[in-house]
Design an enzyme around this catalytic site. Structure first.
Site, PDB file in Angstrom:
ATOM      1  N   ASP A  11      31.029  49.008  -0.919  1.00 26.22           N
ATOM      2  CA  ASP A  11      29.845  48.590  -1.058  1.00 26.22           C
ATOM      3  C   ASP A  11      29.361  49.244  -2.214  1.00 26.22           C
ATOM      4  O   ASP A  11      28.916  50.450  -2.091  1.00 26.22           O
ATOM      5  CB  ASP A  11      29.129  49.060   0.268  1.00 26.22           C
ATOM      6  CG  ASP A  11      29.683  47.997   1.426  1.00 26.22           C
ATOM      7  OD1 ASP A  11      29.877  46.891   1.227  1.00 26.22           O
ATOM      8  OD2 ASP A  11      29.811  48.648   2.617  1.00 26.22           O
ATOM      9  N   ASP A 130      28.191  37.493   7.579  1.00 27.28           N
ATOM     10  CA  ASP A 130      27.472  38.934   8.554  1.00 27.28           C
ATOM     11  C   ASP A 130      26.975  38.326   9.717  1.00 27.28           C
ATOM     12  O   ASP A 130      26.180  37.234   9.709  1.00 27.28           O
ATOM     13  CB  ASP A 130      26.387  39.447   7.516  1.00 27.28           C
ATOM     14  CG  ASP A 130      26.847  40.242   6.228  1.00 27.28           C
ATOM     15  OD1 ASP A 130      27.924  40.550   6.260  1.00 27.28           O
ATOM     16  OD2 ASP A 130      26.258  40.056   5.139  1.00 27.28           O
TER      17      ASP A 130
END
Length: 252
Positions: A11, A130
């Site tokens: 990330d 998500d």
């Protein structure tokens, strides 16, 4: 038998690898080029790079950084964050990406999935979702790095995207993200059993038995994790050896 994949995730924020809990409280986790090289050397099956603030900051993915990482690895490389057009994908593929991951942009304009599949092939298009389980028990889709809730059920959006040409689903449970308490078994298994494409489970991996559970009973094709690898709590060779001992087929 198809082998199950172990995928470390980078990330990226401001050019550094970061990690949070439930998409918040972000902390630094190291240099992405060094980490990518280490994971490739340790036997990771793929590497995922997600520019987590690109969409929110309305900018494109960091292609120079993608290029530098690509030069240090020899495994499939998926890149996501800020991708909204065929041109964006062409640029990333030219800079060393093998697959791309789309999330918010695909939800806002579902035709994008079809355009990318037509241009580059479904195998290149990973739909990242998500999702959060709400009080009513349903899993809903979230956008903009988990900041914006929609009223769309995760299962419905995944099915629509696969029909449009997505070749793989990267499913991140926001409820489980960074908690190290185990992956989201139910929603992962639901998608794996109802869709004809591979499902990558993400969010919650903290112990080696968690990986056995999600790749076995959870029916995931791959398991993605970040902090346990970044902070050297579990190494990839150690995890793969354990999975093999538990009769989960992996590439050693």
């Amino acid at each position: 038998m198809l082998t199950k994949r172990i995928i470390p995730c980078l990330d990226i924020k401001d050019g550094r690898t970061v990690k949070g809990v439930n998409f918040e409280n972000i902390r630094d986790a190291g240099d992405p080029v060094e980490l990518g090289a280490l994971y490739a050397q340790q036997g990771a099956d793929e590497l995922v790079f997600l520019d987590i603030t690109a969409t929110n900051e309305k900018r494109k993915t960091l292609r120079e950084l993608v290029n530098r990482i690509a030069h240090h690895i020899n495994i499939p490389f998926t890149v996501g964050g800020g991708i909204s057009s065929v041109e964006d994908v062409s640029l990333l593929l030219q800079n060393g990406a093998d697959k791309i991951s789309v999330n918010t942009s695909a939800y806002r304009r579902p035709e994008l999935v079809g355009e990318l599949a037509k241009e580059f092939g479904s195998q290149c298009v990973v739909l990242a979702i998500d999702t959060r389980q709400e009080e009513d028990g349903e899993w809903y889709v979230y956008l903009n790095g988990g900041r914006v809730r929609t009223d769309t059920r995760c299962v419905d959006w995944a099915r629509q995207a696969v029909d449009l040409g997505a070749g793989e689903i990267l499913l991140t449970s926001m409820n489980h993200d960074g908690t190290k308490k185990g992956f989201a078994m139910d929603i992962t298994r639901t998608l794996a059993e109802s869709l004809p494409v591979p499902i990558i489970a993400s969010g919650g991996g903290g112990t080696m038995p968690h990986f056995v559970n999600i790749l076995g009973e959870g029916k995931a094709d791959a398991a993605l994790a970040a902090s346990i690898f970044h902070f050297k709590e579990i190494s990839i060779p150690e995890l793969k050896g354990y999975l093999q001992d538990q009769h989960i087929a992996v590439r050693i």
